[in-house]
Design a protein around this motif. Structure first.
Motif, PDB file in Angstrom:
ATOM      1  N   PRO A   9      26.368  36.334   6.951  1.00  0.00           N
ATOM      2  CA  PRO A   9      25.807  36.098   5.611  1.00  0.00           C
ATOM      3  C   PRO A   9      24.311  35.792   5.588  1.00  0.00           C
ATOM      4  N   LEU A  10      23.762  35.362   6.745  1.00  0.00           N
ATOM      5  CA  LEU A  10      22.322  35.090   6.790  1.00  0.00           C
ATOM      6  C   LEU A  10      21.494  36.364   6.695  1.00  0.00           C
ATOM      7  N   VAL A  11      22.045  37.483   7.188  1.00  0.00           N
ATOM      8  CA  VAL A  11      21.264  38.712   7.253  1.00  0.00           C
ATOM      9  C   VAL A  11      21.734  39.756   6.242  1.00  0.00           C
ATOM     10  N   LEU A  12      22.963  39.624   5.746  1.00  0.00           N
ATOM     11  CA  LEU A  12      23.442  40.551   4.723  1.00  0.00           C
ATOM     12  C   LEU A  12      22.767  40.253   3.381  1.00  0.00           C
ATOM     13  N   PRO A  13      22.493  41.271   2.572  1.00  0.00           N
ATOM     14  CA  PRO A  13      22.073  40.992   1.191  1.00  0.00           C
ATOM     15  C   PRO A  13      23.178  40.198   0.488  1.00  0.00           C
ATOM     16  N   PRO A  14      22.833  39.130  -0.212  1.00  0.00           N
ATOM     17  CA  PRO A  14      23.872  38.321  -0.866  1.00  0.00           C
ATOM     18  C   PRO A  14      24.790  39.115  -1.785  1.00  0.00           C
ATOM     19  N   VAL A  15      24.266  40.151  -2.419  1.00  0.00           N
ATOM     20  CA  VAL A  15      25.123  40.948  -3.310  1.00  0.00           C
ATOM     21  C   VAL A  15      26.202  41.669  -2.511  1.00  0.00           C
ATOM     22  N   VAL A  16      25.910  42.017  -1.261  1.00  0.00           N
ATOM     23  CA  VAL A  16      26.918  42.643  -0.411  1.00  0.00           C
ATOM     24  C   VAL A  16      28.019  41.645  -0.089  1.00  0.00           C
ATOM     25  N   THR A  17      27.628  40.411   0.218  1.00  0.00           N
ATOM     26  CA  THR A  17      28.620  39.359   0.452  1.00  0.00           C
ATOM     27  C   THR A  17      29.483  39.154  -0.786  1.00  0.00           C
ATOM     28  N   GLY A  18      28.842  39.132  -1.961  1.00  0.00           N
ATOM     29  CA  GLY A  18      29.592  38.994  -3.207  1.00  0.00           C
ATOM     30  C   GLY A  18      30.541  40.150  -3.439  1.00  0.00           C
ATOM     31  N   TYR A  19      30.093  41.348  -3.096  1.00  0.00           N
ATOM     32  CA  TYR A  19      30.947  42.536  -3.250  1.00  0.00           C
ATOM     33  C   TYR A  19      32.158  42.464  -2.320  1.00  0.00           C
ATOM     34  N   ILE A  20      31.939  42.003  -1.084  1.00  0.00           N
ATOM     35  CA  ILE A  20      33.054  41.849  -0.144  1.00  0.00           C
ATOM     36  C   ILE A  20      34.038  40.812  -0.670  1.00  0.00           C
ATOM     37  N   LEU A  21      33.529  39.713  -1.225  1.00  0.00           N
ATOM     38  CA  LEU A  21      34.402  38.702  -1.818  1.00  0.00           C
ATOM     39  C   LEU A  21      35.187  39.286  -2.983  1.00  0.00           C
ATOM     40  N   LEU A  22      34.534  40.139  -3.753  1.00  0.00           N
ATOM     41  CA  LEU A  22      35.197  40.782  -4.889  1.00  0.00           C
ATOM     42  C   LEU A  22      36.342  41.669  -4.408  1.00  0.00           C
ATOM     43  N   LEU A  23      36.108  42.400  -3.318  1.00  0.00           N
ATOM     44  CA  LEU A  23      37.147  43.273  -2.772  1.00  0.00           C
ATOM     45  C   LEU A  23      38.319  42.464  -2.221  1.00  0.00           C
ATOM     46  N   LEU A  24      38.007  41.317  -1.591  1.00  0.00           N
ATOM     47  CA  LEU A  24      39.054  40.523  -0.957  1.00  0.00           C
ATOM     48  C   LEU A  24      39.769  39.594  -1.928  1.00  0.00           C
TER      49      LEU A  24
END
Length: 232
Positions: free
Chosen positions: A55-70
């Motif tokens: 999460p430190l290097v991923l764009p936060p929106v990508v982390t949010g998108y992964i959370l949305l998928l899961l």
């Protein structure tokens, strides 16, 4: 300067609640991961370390998108929670706490791992030779001596949670009174003409809270280092 409005207090209260819940639920996981990475050698350790810090290097929106998928209603975890327990995180403040906790996790693990590394393994070894079990040595030596790092990690995670924006807005949207935390309220205000004063006040409050948390975290880390040097 005018007093804060009820809407501003609502945003501040929600931000504090989201951040506190995020930290409380993340601390045990963060400490477990920190201990595993600091004291254990096992296949896949480097991959686990990389995943924790992703999460430190991923764009936060990508982390949010992964959370949305899961954790979305059609996601594997979110669907299970809703079907089995009637719990939904999407578009809820609890989902904002989850996003904040995930984004704060790497910083918390790093601070706690440093505190565990600073604990002299010879003390643990001496306790074991005197008959202490592995768990007793952990609870009487490793855990107490690493406590300043745990608190520092929690405070640092709290500061990171206060500033979380990208993963939150992607996962739980920007709903007034439910998921609109300080960063989201500032972002919303910037889109509306005539709200410069409100944006400035919220920004100042965010800076004060985050700065105070960082100062406390650094102070705790310095206390631990001094204590470690004194023992040596």
């Amino acid at each position: 300067m005018e007093p804060l409005s009820s809407g501003e207090w609502q945003v501040i209260a929600l931000s504090l609640r989201v951040s506190l819940v995020a930290v409380l639920f993340t601390v045990p996981l963060a400490y477990g991961l920190a201990y595993l990475l600091a004291r254990r050698r096992f296949p896949g350790r480097m991959m686990l370390d990389a995943a924790v810090h992703l999460p430190l290097v991923l764009p936060p929106v990508v982390t949010g998108y992964i959370l949305l998928l899961l954790f979305g209603r059609s996601g594997p975890i979110g669907g299970f929670l809703e079907d089995s327990f009637g719990v939904s995180l999407i578009f809820q403040w609890t989902g904002a706490a989850l996003a904040a906790g995930i984004m704060a996790l790497p910083l918390m693990v790093r601070a706690m791992r440093l505190s565990i590394d600073a604990v002299d393994r010879r003390l643990v070894g001496a306790a074991r030779t005197l008959g202490a079990s592995k768990w007793r040595a952990f609870f009487t030596i490793t855990l107490p001596l690493s406590l300043p790092g745990i608190i520092a990690g929690a405070v640092l995670g709290f500061a990171r949670s206060i500033g979380e924006f990208g993963a939150t807005i992607t996962f739980v949207s920007n709903i007034p009174g439910e998921t609109r935390t300080l960063p989201l309220a500032i972002y919303t205000g910037l889109q509306v003409p005539g709200t410069d004063l409100q944006v400035a006040r919220l920004a100042v409050i965010a800076v004060i809270i985050s700065l105070a948390a960082l100062v406390v975290s650094e102070w705790l880390i310095s206390l631990q280092q001094k204590g470690h040097d004194h023992v040596l």
